[in-house]
Every structure is written in C-alpha cells, then in structure tokens.
Design an enzyme around this catalytic site. Structure first.
Site, PDB file in Angstrom:
ATOM      1  N   TYR A  54       1.222  -1.068  -0.267  1.00 54.86           N
ATOM      2  CA  TYR A  54      -0.312   0.425   0.254  1.00 54.86           C
ATOM      3  C   TYR A  54       0.683   1.776   0.012  1.00 54.86           C
ATOM      4  O   TYR A  54       1.248   1.912   1.135  1.00 54.86           O
ATOM      5  CB  TYR A  54      -0.756   0.218   1.956  1.00 54.86           C
ATOM      6  CG  TYR A  54      -2.483  -1.102   0.748  1.00 54.86           C
ATOM      7  CD1 TYR A  54      -1.865  -1.517  -0.077  1.00 54.86           C
ATOM      8  CD2 TYR A  54      -2.604  -1.292   2.138  1.00 54.86           C
ATOM      9  CE1 TYR A  54      -2.944  -2.637   0.171  1.00 54.86           C
ATOM     10  CE2 TYR A  54      -3.371  -2.607   2.089  1.00 54.86           C
ATOM     11  CZ  TYR A  54      -3.912  -3.717   1.158  1.00 54.86           C
ATOM     12  OH  TYR A  54      -4.557  -3.969   1.063  1.00 54.86           O
ATOM     13  N   GLN A 177      -8.509 -14.103   2.444  1.00 49.37           N
ATOM     14  CA  GLN A 177      -8.593 -12.220   2.069  1.00 49.37           C
ATOM     15  C   GLN A 177      -9.160 -11.868   0.852  1.00 49.37           C
ATOM     16  O   GLN A 177      -8.496 -11.797  -0.257  1.00 49.37           O
ATOM     17  CB  GLN A 177      -7.731 -11.303   2.799  1.00 49.37           C
ATOM     18  CG  GLN A 177      -8.075  -9.549   3.026  1.00 49.37           C
ATOM     19  CD  GLN A 177      -7.632  -9.014   3.416  1.00 49.37           C
ATOM     20  OE1 GLN A 177      -7.331  -7.851   2.747  1.00 49.37           O
ATOM     21  NE2 GLN A 177      -6.823  -9.317   4.508  1.00 49.37           N
ATOM     22  N   SER A 206     -13.312  -4.496   0.633  1.00 53.02           N
ATOM     23  CA  SER A 206     -14.196  -3.899  -0.272  1.00 53.02           C
ATOM     24  C   SER A 206     -16.005  -4.236  -0.655  1.00 53.02           C
ATOM     25  O   SER A 206     -16.464  -4.759  -1.000  1.00 53.02           O
ATOM     26  CB  SER A 206     -14.173  -4.112  -2.142  1.00 53.02           C
ATOM     27  OG  SER A 206     -14.524  -2.963  -3.103  1.00 53.02           O
ATOM     28  N   PRO A 207     -16.686  -4.875   1.069  1.00 49.02           N
ATOM     29  CA  PRO A 207     -17.790  -5.150   1.069  1.00 49.02           C
ATOM     30  C   PRO A 207     -18.698  -4.140   0.975  1.00 49.02           C
ATOM     31  O   PRO A 207     -20.218  -4.491   0.345  1.00 49.02           O
ATOM     32  CB  PRO A 207     -18.111  -5.040   2.553  1.00 49.02           C
ATOM     33  CG  PRO A 207     -16.755  -4.820   3.207  1.00 49.02           C
ATOM     34  CD  PRO A 207     -16.048  -4.447   2.008  1.00 49.02           C
ATOM     35  N   ALA A 209     -18.243  -2.230  -2.380  1.00 48.26           N
ATOM     36  CA  ALA A 209     -17.817  -1.696  -3.559  1.00 48.26           C
ATOM     37  C   ALA A 209     -17.792  -0.600  -4.368  1.00 48.26           C
ATOM     38  O   ALA A 209     -18.212  -0.167  -4.974  1.00 48.26           O
ATOM     39  CB  ALA A 209     -19.146  -2.308  -4.760  1.00 48.26           C
ATOM     40  N   LYS A 216     -23.991   6.945  -2.438  1.00 47.49           N
ATOM     41  CA  LYS A 216     -23.278   8.414  -2.549  1.00 47.49           C
ATOM     42  C   LYS A 216     -23.454   8.600  -4.168  1.00 47.49           C
ATOM     43  O   LYS A 216     -23.400   9.099  -4.868  1.00 47.49           O
ATOM     44  CB  LYS A 216     -22.093   8.057  -2.399  1.00 47.49           C
ATOM     45  CG  LYS A 216     -20.826   8.204  -3.346  1.00 47.49           C
ATOM     46  CD  LYS A 216     -19.795   8.211  -2.347  1.00 47.49           C
ATOM     47  CE  LYS A 216     -19.312   7.687  -1.208  1.00 47.49           C
ATOM     48  NZ  LYS A 216     -17.860   7.886  -0.502  1.00 47.49           N
ATOM     49  N   ARG A 228     -14.619   8.604  -3.838  1.00 49.75           N
ATOM     50  CA  ARG A 228     -13.249   8.448  -4.180  1.00 49.75           C
ATOM     51  C   ARG A 228     -13.419   7.843  -6.245  1.00 49.75           C
ATOM     52  O   ARG A 228     -12.573   8.255  -6.416  1.00 49.75           O
ATOM     53  CB  ARG A 228     -13.363   7.594  -3.641  1.00 49.75           C
ATOM     54  CG  ARG A 228     -12.321   6.301  -4.862  1.00 49.75           C
ATOM     55  CD  ARG A 228     -12.149   4.706  -3.786  1.00 49.75           C
ATOM     56  NE  ARG A 228     -11.681   4.902  -2.400  1.00 49.75           N
ATOM     57  CZ  ARG A 228     -11.867   3.701  -1.783  1.00 49.75           C
ATOM     58  NH1 ARG A 228     -13.143   2.753  -2.134  1.00 49.75           N
ATOM     59  NH2 ARG A 228     -12.421   4.024  -0.042  1.00 49.75           N
ATOM     60  N   THR A 286     -12.537   6.977   6.139  1.00 50.09           N
ATOM     61  CA  THR A 286     -11.899   9.404   6.297  1.00 50.09           C
ATOM     62  C   THR A 286     -11.995   9.611   7.216  1.00 50.09           C
ATOM     63  O   THR A 286     -11.305  10.581   7.805  1.00 50.09           O
ATOM     64  CB  THR A 286     -11.438   9.264   4.853  1.00 50.09           C
ATOM     65  OG1 THR A 286     -12.331   9.622   4.226  1.00 50.09           O
ATOM     66  CG2 THR A 286     -10.212   8.319   3.980  1.00 50.09           C
ATOM     67  N   GLU A 293     -21.310   5.025  11.651  1.00 48.81           N
ATOM     68  CA  GLU A 293     -22.440   4.261  10.962  1.00 48.81           C
ATOM     69  C   GLU A 293     -22.357   2.854  10.191  1.00 48.81           C
ATOM     70  O   GLU A 293     -23.035   1.673  10.886  1.00 48.81           O
ATOM     71  CB  GLU A 293     -22.608   4.881   9.242  1.00 48.81           C
ATOM     72  CG  GLU A 293     -24.098   4.666   8.869  1.00 48.81           C
ATOM     73  CD  GLU A 293     -23.759   4.836   7.528  1.00 48.81           C
ATOM     74  OE1 GLU A 293     -24.285   4.727   6.371  1.00 48.81           O
ATOM     75  OE2 GLU A 293     -23.135   5.702   7.146  1.00 48.81           O
TER      76      GLU A 293
END
Length: 324
Positions: A54, A177, A206-207, A209, A216, A228, A286, A293
């Site tokens: 990363y 993973q 990425s649950p 997606a 959003k 993003r 972020t 939530e």
C-alpha cells in the site's frame, strides 16, 4: 461489536475491521488515520489490516503510527507480502528470501515486534508452495507472526496448501482475504465451501464495492466532488461500476434499506456478514462518522423475505464483472 473466530483458530476478530487500502498513507492524512482508529477502538473494532504494497510501505507507516499509543495486546494487526517492493528480481513474490526480508521491513514500518496475521497477498506461480509455507511456519516459530493467511487464492490453491501443511505438520493457514460484495460473489461457488472444510475464515475486502454500496453515486447525477470516483489517483476500479445498470440496482437496494430503516451501507455489510464463513468485513474510512455508521451493521439480521428480495434485484447484474 460482535466477534467471530478466525476460521478454525482461537483468534477472535471484530465482525467489522478497518483497512488502509487507498486511505491511510495514500489519500488520507495522518490525522485522519488517528481519528478513525480512535473511533474504531471506541466502537469495539479490534482488527486492523494493511499491506507492505500500500503505497510502497506508507500505508504500514500510517497504520503503525496511529496504533502506537494502544496496548499491543488489545488489537489484531495484519499485513501482507507478494507485490513488488523494489526493482530487483527478488523484490517480489513468495520466495523464502522475499518473505523474510519483507516481514522484517514491515515490522520496522509498523513499529511492532510481531504481526498477528500475515497474508500472502496473491498466489505465486513462480515459487514452490512448500517453500512459501515453510517460510511462513518459520516466521511463526520465531514469533514474528502469529498466524499465516492468504489473499485471493482459489479453492484448488487453498486445498493444495492445506494438504502440504498437514503432510509436513506445518501450522495451518487460518484465513483467506478475498473481495466479496453484492456485485462480486465468486467465492460462494468454491472458496467458501473449501475454506470451511480446511478451517479458513474469510476477511472480505471491498464489502461496499468501492463505495458504490453507500448510495453516494446516483443514477443520472454527477459524481460527488469529494468522492473516490472523482479522484483520478485512486478511482481505477470504481469507474467500472459506474454504469446505468449497476446504479439502477443500487437505487433498488437503497429502497430495501429504507424499508428496514437502515442505511444502504449497513444493508450491504449485514448481507456480507450473513455468511457464517466470513470472519470479518474490512471497511475503509477517512472520517470517524463512517465507522460509527458501519459498525451498526453487526446488529442487523436480514430475514428470509429480505434476502430473497435482494436476490431478485441482484439478478439484474448477475453477469457483471468490474475491470481490474
């Protein structure tokens, strides 16, 4: 927060975990990582995931800095090895040399004495599997990792690895993973049943997606400026989701969520966690509010009627495959 065992091991991880792909050390500042990890601890999250690849180690540095003030025994930390970390021929893959060197480098960047869960980030066709598994077992014997795991391995690869480990009496792999969400479900066919048989729990990434399942992004509306998808440096995968068919499905799923008085993100996470073979769902954040939530999903149980309704909606994108 609720906790599940990682596969057949005794390691317990939070059902929602926090990752750092495309966020900490990349798109988000250190203060954002600190704030999100503080909220994660407050919410009961005990599992934090990163990788050496990363942003060439910057993700590990950011995660390590954010975790520095917390008691080491209070959290589960994972990292990964496989992708190139240099230009040399041995600066990649799952050879004994690369695994040992990168584990040492990851420990230094993270500022810890051991990594709880060490993932082979992909399968290496150029290295004998026995060599890889022996290297991981030796790291565990040295106390530098607690458990070994893999990422995005298929059923045949997991089966072969489990057979070698059993034959050589090596410590077993405890996790895989893979990507898993309402649009990408390949693990249901083979990986989930094989993993259950061999004792591996899934840590799914990425649950949501890439954020598509937060609601959003709206059909016929421009991209949110701070999203993003609007950031050319990190939107490579998400762009393939942005078509009318997918966004129509998202709209219909959002209506299901509204009927249940929950958010679309909570619906998507609860749907992933319905699978008993899933040990934890990795989220990215972020902002602390996103964590606040998302963790509510652990208390949501989707009934049979709701799950059937979701299946009908998802049939519209049964053949969808995002570009990678």
């Amino acid at each position: 927060m609720k906790y599940r065992n990682m596969g057949r091991s005794g390691l317990k991880v939070s059902e929602i975990s926090l990752g750092s792909w495309l966020t900490y050390g990349t798109a988000a500042e250190q203060k954002a990582a600190d704030a999100c990890i503080a909220k994660a601890f407050e919410s009961g999250i005990n599992f934090f995931d990163t990788a050496n690849a990363y942003n060439r180690g910057e993700g590990e540095k950011a995660m390590g800095a954010a975790l520095k003030s917390y008691e080491r025994s209070s959290y589960v930390l994972s990292s990964k090895v496989y992708f190139p970390m240099g230009d040399g021929p041995n600066d990649r893959g799952l050879s004994r040399k690369h695994i040992f060197e990168q584990c040492e480098a990851s420990l230094k960047r993270l500022g810890v004495e051991y990594i709880d869960l060490y993932f082979c980030h992909r399968y290496d066709i150029h290295t004998p599997l026995e060599e890889t598994l022996r290297a991981l077992d030796d790291l565990a014997a040295q106390g530098k990792i607690m458990y070994a795991a893999v990422s995005e391995w298929n059923g045949a690869q997991i089966t072969e690895a489990a057979g070698i480990a059993e034959r050589l009496r090596l410590r077993p792999l405890i996790s895989n993973q893979p990507i898993y969400n309402m649009f990408e479900r390949y693990i249901e066919r083979e990986v989930l049943p094989v993993s259950a048989q061999k004792g591996l729990g899934q840590v799914v990434f990425s649950p949501l997606a890439q954020g598509i399942l937060t609601g959003k992004y709206k059909l016929g509306q421009p991209l949110p400026t701070a999203s993003r998808a609007a950031n050319d440096s990190v939107n490579g995968v998400i762009n393939s989701y942005l078509n009318d068919q997918v966004l129509q499905v998202v709209h219909e799923l959002e209506q299901v969520a509204q009927q249940l008085h929950i958010s679309l993100a909570q619906l998507a996470l609860a749907w992933v966690l319905r699978q008993p073979g899933v040990s934890s769902a990795l989220i990215g954040a972020t902002r602390p509010e996103q964590i606040e939530e998302n963790v509510k999903a652990v208390d949501i149980e989707l009934g049979t009627e709701t799950l059937e309704q979701i299946e009908v909606i998802l049939k519209q994108v049964a053949n969808f495959s995002p570009a990678r």
